[in-house]
Scaffold this motif. Structure first.
Motif, PDB file in Angstrom:
ATOM      1  N   ASP A 142       6.392  -0.529  -5.324  1.00  0.00           N
ATOM      2  CA  ASP A 142       5.068  -0.071  -4.898  1.00  0.00           C
ATOM      3  C   ASP A 142       5.105   1.448  -4.825  1.00  0.00           C
ATOM      4  OD1 ASP A 142       2.668   0.560  -3.715  1.00  0.00           O
ATOM      5  OD2 ASP A 142       3.256  -0.141  -1.723  1.00  0.00           O
ATOM      6  N   MET A 148       0.855  -1.171   0.000  1.00  0.00           N
ATOM      7  CA  MET A 148       0.000   0.000   0.000  1.00  0.00           C
ATOM      8  C   MET A 148       0.903   1.237   0.000  1.00  0.00           C
ATOM      9  SD  MET A 148      -2.935   1.091   2.755  1.00  0.00           S
ATOM     10  CE  MET A 148      -3.094  -0.543   3.394  1.00  0.00           C
ATOM     11  N   GLU A 190      -3.883  -8.021   2.187  1.00  0.00           N
ATOM     12  CA  GLU A 190      -3.545  -6.844   2.984  1.00  0.00           C
ATOM     13  C   GLU A 190      -4.728  -5.896   3.145  1.00  0.00           C
ATOM     14  OE1 GLU A 190      -0.747  -4.012   1.389  1.00  0.00           O
ATOM     15  OE2 GLU A 190       0.084  -3.633   3.376  1.00  0.00           O
ATOM     16  N   PHE A 191      -5.277  -5.475   2.021  1.00  0.00           N
ATOM     17  CA  PHE A 191      -6.387  -4.518   2.134  1.00  0.00           C
ATOM     18  C   PHE A 191      -7.179  -4.457   0.841  1.00  0.00           C
ATOM     19  CE2 PHE A 191      -5.497  -0.727  -0.449  1.00  0.00           C
ATOM     20  CZ  PHE A 191      -4.200  -0.976  -0.861  1.00  0.00           C
ATOM     21  N   ASP A 231      -0.662 -10.130  -0.948  1.00  0.00           N
ATOM     22  CA  ASP A 231       0.616  -9.525  -0.537  1.00  0.00           C
ATOM     23  C   ASP A 231       1.608 -10.620  -0.177  1.00  0.00           C
ATOM     24  OD1 ASP A 231       2.583  -7.683   0.208  1.00  0.00           O
ATOM     25  OD2 ASP A 231       1.145  -6.286   1.034  1.00  0.00           O
ATOM     26  N   GLN A 242      -1.332  -6.369  -6.741  1.00  0.00           N
ATOM     27  CA  GLN A 242      -2.230  -5.911  -5.678  1.00  0.00           C
ATOM     28  C   GLN A 242      -2.914  -4.622  -6.124  1.00  0.00           C
ATOM     29  OE1 GLN A 242      -1.472  -3.769  -1.728  1.00  0.00           O
ATOM     30  NE2 GLN A 242      -1.300  -5.912  -1.085  1.00  0.00           N
ATOM     31  N   GLU A 256       0.343  -2.523  -7.441  1.00  0.00           N
ATOM     32  CA  GLU A 256       1.704  -2.705  -6.994  1.00  0.00           C
ATOM     33  C   GLU A 256       2.034  -4.175  -7.200  1.00  0.00           C
ATOM     34  OE1 GLU A 256       0.746  -2.026  -2.594  1.00  0.00           O
ATOM     35  OE2 GLU A 256       2.458  -3.385  -2.449  1.00  0.00           O
TER      36      GLU A 256
END
Ligand code: FEO
Ligand code: CA
Ligand code: CA
Ligand code: CA
Length: 622
Positions: free
Chosen positions: A533, A1, A158-159, A133, A583, A565
């Protein structure tokens, strides 16, 4: 991120500037090519310090045997590296595998990215999550032989921002919150190769760990009443649940997976009047978090909730998962400290102790390591986890190329003045490292141990740095660098020597241009895989590159898709297959990319894993 949170470390631990000049004049001699470095000091900016900083002269940078590791593939050209679809070296091929929404249990249809049909929260709890991730491949093993065709992949989710997962900015009810929560966490998924194609294998081991999965706490913090109080485990002993913002990872010699909780703070918010404590400020807790809005319908994430006191202290840990036991609860290992854990790279010292290297990914935060109390085999034979007893340290990088590991031990008066017990030191590890004078770094991301024993760590960027120091030599540092060090006593000592491997800015304008290094993995032949990233220059998407740690040569193996990323690295035992991830492709926007679907402007892009192989079946990276 590519987080852009405000830094939360108010301390400036060391007055570097005057001593820095001495360090650089010595390095000028060492590096030759950095002769202009003195200029950047005088000018106070990075313009002259951006040459390729690969140290040579000692010979110890070479791969074992002094051979230059072969990196012979045709790189992805700069001109080919942008747009809505991935690009890979002409010598390689990829397969997209386990996109977000892949079912892990029978009877659920795959979510294909159709904006009209999203999974229910219940379905998502048995599907691959979003935000692929860190990960690791645990090969199937039979009669002492490890398979490179089948095994278990543990992969972090991750998110996923609300517009991507929910199709709206904020949850409107608890079902929305649960869908978001179930899309986060970890997947344990059996994979197999059949006729050259990888696929999910039906297996009783397939499972999801997410924000509502029961977990256990272990280690020094829960060994005392005072420590359990910090986690509210005296009042609420049986409701420990969940892991979130699982960033990078690690794996142990005894076959378990380590998943690392990074920006947990962003999932908490306050529905009423709330004032952050000093520690909550240092960990970035805030009224609205990152806008997930969970606190509106789930009191556990509401910082004003009395029923869930100290719930925020239950996150920010390294969590151990046993991929072979679907009934085993994930275990939060408190001896490794609480911070915004990027990853947890485990290596074994000569005496059998294990050492875990960990970055805390925020601007001006620290690099840590944990050393187990004893040989891991003897600890396990006594029924003690090697991750439950040991020493935790934070790194101080000195201007002369040496450094020291500062132990986070309540016996140190610098800490006993501020903390009541070791449980507090570990739970508020960031504040303890502040007090010890660790070196604030430019966002420590992944670490990897090279075959010569040297550690590499990516420092992804720091736009807010105004004062350079020897280990973070650019102010500001918008594009990041890679530092490396060698610990005394085969990783277990308290001193080290270090240098800077590569400054990303030094590549700009060239064919091997990159910015914002994040994922790294050093292979056994002296190659360093580097993932990015952040905003790449020169029209590129984020990318996977391979470096020769001896010469500093770089080649681009893969570029991802618009808005993503590239992250996560795992290999099969034969190193003929490499897994990595895209991601947040398109940041969820179907007008940017529809990957892994073909371009149609409508299908929601989905995070997924690339299975990468050389066309000639050779070792990946070669
Ligand atoms: Fe989760 Fe630091 O990237
Ligand atoms: Ca990320
Ligand atoms: Ca990052
Ligand atoms: Ca990362």
């Amino acid at each position: 991120m590519a987080h852009d949170e405000k830094p939360t470390n108010p301390t400036v631990n060391r007055p570097f500037r005057d001593i820095l000049e001495k360090r650089l004049s010595r390095r000028q001699v060492m590096l030759g090519g950095l002769a202009a470095a003195a200029g950047f000091l005088a000018a106070g900016n990075g313009a002259a310090a951006t040459r390729r900083a690969v140290v040579d002269g000692s010979g110890e940078d070479r791969a074992p045997g002094g051979e230059r590791p072969p990196i012979d593939f045709t790189p992805v050209a700069r001109a080919d590296g942008g747009g809505p679809m991935p690009a890979i070296s002409a010598d390689y091929e990829y397969q997209a595998l386990i996109p977000w929404g892949t079912p892990l249990k029978p009877g659920i249809a795959e979510y294909t990215g159709d904006p009209a049909t999203r999974p229910s929260a219940a379905q998502q709890a048995d599907m691959i999550g979003i935000g692929h991730d860190g990960m690791w491949f645990f090969p199937e093993s039979a009669r002492g032989r490890q398979s490179s065709k089948s095994g278990i992949l543990c992969i972090n989710h991750e998110f996923g921002r609300n517009p991507h997962v929910l199709g709206k900015d904020s949850p409107e009810d608890l079902e929305d919150v649960r869908l978001s929560q179930h899309a986060h966490g970890v997947s344990v998924v059996a994979l197999e190769e059949r006729a050259g194609q990888w696929r999910v294998a039906p297996s009783p081991l397939n499972r999801r760990v997410h924000v509502n999965t029961p977990v256990t706490f272990s280690g020094p913090v829960v060994a005392s009443h005072a420590g359990r109080e910090l986690l509210d485990l005296n009042a609420r002993p049986h409701d420990a649940r969940g892991t979130v913002n699982n960033c990078s990872s690690g794996h142990t010699p005894w076959g378990t997976y380590l998943t690392c909780e990074e920006n947990f703070n962003g999932y908490f918010g306050a529905t009423g009047d709330w004032a952050a404590t000093e520690a909550q400020k240092r960990y970035g807790l805030s009224q609205d978090g990152f806008g997930y809005g969970w606190q509106k319908f789930d009191a556990r994430f509401d910082l004003t909730s009395q029923a869930f006191a100290h719930e925020d202290n239950r996150f920010g840990w390294v969590v151990e998962i046993d991929p072979q036991d679907p009934g085993a609860r994930p275990i939060k290992r408190t001896a490794l400290g609480r911070f915004k854990h990027e990853g947890a790279t485990v290596t074994e010292a000569q005496d059998g102790r294990i050492v875990v290297y960990m970055g805390d990914d925020q601007r001006f935060d620290y690099i840590y390591k944990f050393v187990s109390a004893d040989n891991w085999r003897s600890m396990r034979s006594r029924g003690v986890s090697p991750l439950d007893e040991g020493r935790l340290y934070a790194a101080r990088f000195d201007e002369d190329g040496s450094g020291e590991w500062l132990e986070l031990d309540i016996g140190n008066p610098l800490l006993s003045d501020k903390f009541s017990n070791q449980a507090e030191v570990l739970t508020y590890a960031r504040l303890a490292a502040d007090a010890l004078g660790a070196t604030p770094m430019d966002r420590p991301e992944w670490t990897s141990v090279a075959p010569d024993g040297r550690m590499y760590c990516t420092l992804t960027n720091n736009s807010k740095r105004t004062t350079a120091d020897a280990a973070n030599p650019l102010a500001p540092n918008p594009d990041g660098h890679i530092i490396r060090w060698r610990d005394s006593e085969q990783h277990t000592g308290t001193t080290f020597t270090w240098d800077i491997f590569l400054v990303a800015e030094s590549t700009h304008g060239g064919e091997d241009t990159f910015s914002d290094p994040d994922g790294i993995w050093a292979d056994p032949d002296g190659r360093l895989f580097i993932q990015t990233d952040g905003n790449q220059q020169d029209g590129l998407n984020n990318q996977l590159l391979v470096a020769d740690t001896g010469s500093g040569e770089l080649r681009r193996l893969l570029t991802g898709v618009s808005g993503d990323e590239i992250t996560g690295l795992a290999v099969t035992p034969d190193r003929r297959t490499l897994f990595c991830n895209t991601q947040h492709p398109g940041n969820g926007d179907p007008t940017k990319t529809n990957f892994p679907a073909a371009p149609d402007g409508i299908t929601i892009p989905r995070d997924c894993t690339f299975v990468i192989r050389r066309r000639d079946g050779g070792i990946v990276g070669s």
